[in-house]
Scaffold this active site. Structure first.
Site, PDB file in Angstrom:
ATOM      1  N   LYS A 202      -8.891   4.895 -13.819  1.00 24.53           N
ATOM      2  CA  LYS A 202      -8.370   3.998 -12.778  1.00 24.53           C
ATOM      3  C   LYS A 202      -7.236   3.114 -13.310  1.00 24.53           C
ATOM      4  CE  LYS A 202      -7.882   1.187  -9.441  1.00 24.53           C
ATOM      5  NZ  LYS A 202      -7.630   1.411  -8.038  1.00 24.53           N
ATOM      6  N   ASN A 206      -2.819   3.183 -12.417  1.00 28.85           N
ATOM      7  CA  ASN A 206      -1.954   2.074 -12.004  1.00 28.85           C
ATOM      8  C   ASN A 206      -0.929   1.722 -13.080  1.00 28.85           C
ATOM      9  OD1 ASN A 206      -2.901   1.861  -9.447  1.00 28.85           O
ATOM     10  ND2 ASN A 206      -4.367   0.241  -9.877  1.00 28.85           N
ATOM     11  N   ARG A 209       2.055   4.019 -12.855  1.00 30.07           N
ATOM     12  CA  ARG A 209       2.997   3.629 -11.797  1.00 30.07           C
ATOM     13  C   ARG A 209       3.806   2.396 -12.227  1.00 30.07           C
ATOM     14  NH1 ARG A 209       4.285   5.422  -6.853  1.00 30.07           N
ATOM     15  NH2 ARG A 209       4.616   3.946  -5.157  1.00 30.07           N
ATOM     16  N   CYS A 256      -3.222  -4.831  -7.899  1.00 28.65           N
ATOM     17  CA  CYS A 256      -3.631  -3.671  -8.695  1.00 28.65           C
ATOM     18  C   CYS A 256      -2.627  -3.393  -9.795  1.00 28.65           C
ATOM     19  CB  CYS A 256      -3.740  -2.454  -7.792  1.00 28.65           C
ATOM     20  SG  CYS A 256      -4.571  -2.831  -6.266  1.00 28.65           S
ATOM     21  N   ARG A 322      -0.762 -11.039  -2.224  1.00 28.26           N
ATOM     22  CA  ARG A 322      -1.244 -11.263  -3.593  1.00 28.26           C
ATOM     23  C   ARG A 322      -0.214 -10.840  -4.637  1.00 28.26           C
ATOM     24  NH1 ARG A 322      -7.003  -8.506  -3.309  1.00 28.26           N
ATOM     25  NH2 ARG A 322      -5.734  -6.992  -2.183  1.00 28.26           N
TER      26      ARG A 322
HETATM   27  N1  SAJ Z   1       7.126  -0.634  -5.884  1.00 28.94           N
HETATM   28  C1  SAJ Z   1       8.443  -0.580  -6.348  1.00 28.94           C
HETATM   29  N2  SAJ Z   1       9.057   0.641  -6.440  1.00 28.94           N
HETATM   30  C2  SAJ Z   1       8.419   1.785  -6.086  1.00 28.94           C
HETATM   31  C3  SAJ Z   1       7.079   1.727  -5.624  1.00 28.94           C
HETATM   32  C4  SAJ Z   1       6.453   0.493  -5.536  1.00 28.94           C
HETATM   33  O1  SAJ Z   1       9.049  -1.595  -6.675  1.00 28.94           O
HETATM   34  O2  SAJ Z   1       9.045   2.846  -6.177  1.00 28.94           O
HETATM   35  C5  SAJ Z   1       6.439  -1.949  -5.788  1.00 28.94           C
HETATM   36  C6  SAJ Z   1       5.947  -2.291  -4.365  1.00 28.94           C
HETATM   37  O3  SAJ Z   1       6.962  -2.891  -3.599  1.00 28.94           O
HETATM   38  C7  SAJ Z   1       4.794  -3.234  -4.668  1.00 28.94           C
HETATM   39  C8  SAJ Z   1       4.219  -2.685  -5.979  1.00 28.94           C
HETATM   40  O4  SAJ Z   1       5.242  -1.882  -6.544  1.00 28.94           O
HETATM   41  O5  SAJ Z   1       5.222  -4.555  -4.895  1.00 28.94           O
HETATM   42  C9  SAJ Z   1       2.981  -1.863  -5.842  1.00 28.94           C
HETATM   43  O6  SAJ Z   1       2.993  -1.097  -4.663  1.00 28.94           O
HETATM   44  P1  SAJ Z   1       2.465   0.378  -4.525  1.00 28.94           P
HETATM   45  O7  SAJ Z   1       2.732   0.772  -3.135  1.00 28.94           O
HETATM   46  O8  SAJ Z   1       3.024   1.267  -5.564  1.00 28.94           O
HETATM   47  O9  SAJ Z   1       0.910   0.301  -4.850  1.00 28.94           O
HETATM   48  P2  SAJ Z   1      -0.296  -0.684  -4.428  1.00 28.94           P
HETATM   49  O10 SAJ Z   1      -0.402  -1.791  -5.424  1.00 28.94           O
HETATM   50  O11 SAJ Z   1      -0.237  -1.063  -2.995  1.00 28.94           O
HETATM   51  O12 SAJ Z   1      -1.556   0.294  -4.630  1.00 28.94           O
HETATM   52  C10 SAJ Z   1      -1.826   0.852  -5.908  1.00 28.94           C
HETATM   53  C11 SAJ Z   1      -1.976   2.366  -5.757  1.00 28.94           C
HETATM   54  N3  SAJ Z   1      -1.992   2.985  -7.093  1.00 28.94           N
HETATM   55  C12 SAJ Z   1      -1.157   3.992  -7.420  1.00 28.94           C
HETATM   56  O13 SAJ Z   1      -0.331   4.454  -6.664  1.00 28.94           O
HETATM   57  C13 SAJ Z   1      -1.306   4.568  -8.779  1.00 28.94           C
HETATM   58  C14 SAJ Z   1      -3.262   2.661  -4.996  1.00 28.94           C
HETATM   59  O14 SAJ Z   1      -3.483   4.053  -4.934  1.00 28.94           O
HETATM   60  C15 SAJ Z   1      -4.456   1.966  -5.665  1.00 28.94           C
HETATM   61  O15 SAJ Z   1      -5.645   2.145  -4.904  1.00 28.94           O
HETATM   62  C16 SAJ Z   1      -4.170   0.485  -5.702  1.00 28.94           C
HETATM   63  O16 SAJ Z   1      -2.985   0.275  -6.462  1.00 28.94           O
HETATM   64  C17 SAJ Z   1      -5.363  -0.212  -6.355  1.00 28.94           C
HETATM   65  O17 SAJ Z   1      -6.135  -0.862  -5.613  1.00 28.94           O
HETATM   66  O18 SAJ Z   1      -5.582  -0.072  -7.554  1.00 28.94           O
END
Ligand code: SAJ
Length: 407
Positions: A202, A206, A209, A256, A322
């Site tokens: 898990k 994250n 990413r 996350c 958050r």
């Molecule tokens: N972001 C960028 N550039 C991108 C993608 C995202 O700047 O190309 C930013 C977003 O604007 C945001 C942050 O990153 O501020 C995170 O957003 P996100 O959409 O990538 O992810 P979260 O935090 O909403 O959800 C993540 C997800 N994890 C992954 O994709 C590996 C989700 O599947 C998890 O369930 C969640 O974390 C969690 O609860 O852990």
């Protein structure tokens, strides 16, 4: 119908949709939360946050008899417990603070039957169950399981059904029981493994990413110095079959991706060097945006009090604020004893920061330069209204405007 009676502990962003999906899938579900106000709202048939498809799922779950309680004794007779409470981290030593998980576990353990299955869905750092939870198990035998959630705000309901899942447990038989429960709503692959692997997986997902977003954000800074368009570089690079650079932005928020990598840094400071650097790069973005905006404001003679922040949530079209980059930016301004810029977010309906306005028209009257921190559909559809303003678009979501700046 699944024969197990399930209780979900914590009616938050993950616990509530999970309870509803289980009930919708025919499982006998009781949602529990300490917060009786939240439970009252749910008992009156209303959801507690906005999410695409949540209200419809709620209606279906209610028809299938989902119930809610804040009375601990009500959960005593249940077979399976899913703990879904927050796991913050210590801002100084970057280690996980398992206190909510520990206290939720203690509550369940104090009332549950022998052989109950207690699943922890909350994200925890690798080793948390062995270090903090297992020692709490005394004479009454129970089964511990870790089944981390993976759903993304904004598309939770779809992902609950379609994402694969990981079940970490001590024995296969219990793993199969838990799998049958999750299969009531989940069509994805469900993998059974050890608790330690599930915990690590898990956090690794994250972190992967976070590192990839940090790379895109670092490219922003490199391309600024090189005097070239970062988006063009990314677009062309991504035509390579094995390259997939993510989108730069104003930073990384949410509970996350901006938090989990710190668990690795906290526990493995000597090894997690890249992980730490990525976190620092992403955390540097709100102040980097400020630097770029100040340069534009100075060049155009715009006063600081006429600069506004559009978007307070951590991502588009959700109401979750958050760890959001906008809040980080406001905190940064306050740390320099500056008055926070005026701000507006159509998804945040009560004021959460100083100088926030709840009216878009009022916001437009107060600003000449808008920092677009979030690509809500609202701003993309408000092009006419903002056309006279200077815009700094950190999300690369607007085009065709006269005074448009971006990375
Ligand atoms: N972001 C960028 N550039 C991108 C993608 C995202 O700047 O190309 C930013 C977003 O604007 C945001 C942050 O990153 O501020 C995170 O957003 P996100 O959409 O990538 O992810 P979260 O935090 O909403 O959800 C993540 C997800 N994890 C992954 O994709 C590996 C989700 O599947 C998890 O369930 C969640 O974390 C969690 O609860 O852990």
């Amino acid at each position: 119908m699944n024969k197990y009676k399930v209780t979900v502990i914590g009616m938050g962003y993950i616990g509530l949709p999970t309870s509803l999906a289980l009930a919708y899938g025919g499982v006998d579900v009781l949602g529990y939360d300490l917060d009786s106000k939240k439970i009252n709202t749910l008992q009156s048939g209303k959801t507690t946050f906005k999410e695409k498809g949540l209200d419809e799922l709620f209606a279906g779950a209610l028809q299938n008899g989902v119930k809610f309680t804040s009375v601990l004794n009500d959960i005593a007779n249940r077979d399976v417990f899913i703990i879904s409470v927050p796991t913050p981290y210590d801002r100084d030593d970057k280690k996980i603070d398992p206190s909510y998980v520990v206290s939720a576990f203690n509550s369940v353990y104090s009332v549950c039957k022998e052989k109950a299955i207690i699943i922890i869905e909350s994200t925890i750092s690798p080793g948390t169950i062995d270090r903090f939870v297992r020692p709490l198990v005394k004479e009454k035998a129970i089964h511990l399981v870790h089944c981390p959630e993976r759903i993304i705000p904004g598309n939770m309901i779809y992902e609950l059904k379609h994402n694969s899942r990981t079940i970490g447990c001590d024995n296969e038989e219990i793993g199969e029981i838990v799998k049958s429960i999750y299969q009531s709503f989940c069509d994805g692959n469900i993998v059974i493994t050890s608790i330690k692997v599930a915990e690590m997986t898990k956090v690794v997902e994250n972190t992967f990413r976070d590192i990839n977003i940090a790379f895109a954000n670092e490219l922003v800074k490199i391309c600024e110095k090189a005097g070239i368009d970062v988006y063009e570089v990314i677009r062309i690079s991504n035509m390579h079959p094995r390259v997939n650079i993510l989108q730069p932005g104003p930073g990384v928020g949410g509970h996350c991706i901006s938090v989990d990598p710190w668990f690795l840094v906290g526990d493995y400071p000597e090894e997690a060097k890249l992980v730490k650097q990525a976190r620092l790069i992403n955390d540097s973005m709100p102040s980097y945006v400020l630097k770029r905006v100040k340069e534009i404001a100075n060049k155009l003679g715009i006063k600081e009090e006429r600069i506004g922040i559009y978007g307070l949530t951590y991502k588009e079209n959700v109401d979750d604020v958050r760890e959001s980059p906008s809040l980080q930016m406001i905190e940064y301004l306050e740390s320099m004893n500056k008055k926070p810029f005026v701000s507006y977010d159509p998804w945040v309906e009560t004021a959460i920061v100083p100088n926030q306005t709840l009216s878009f028209d009022d916001f437009l009257n107060k600003v000449d330069l808008i920092i677009v921190m979030q690509n809500h559909s609202h701003i993309i559809n408000a092009k006419e209204k903002i056309s006279g303003k200077v815009i700094f678009d950190t999300k690369h979501c607007l085009e065709g405007l006269d005074k448009l700046y971006r990375y």
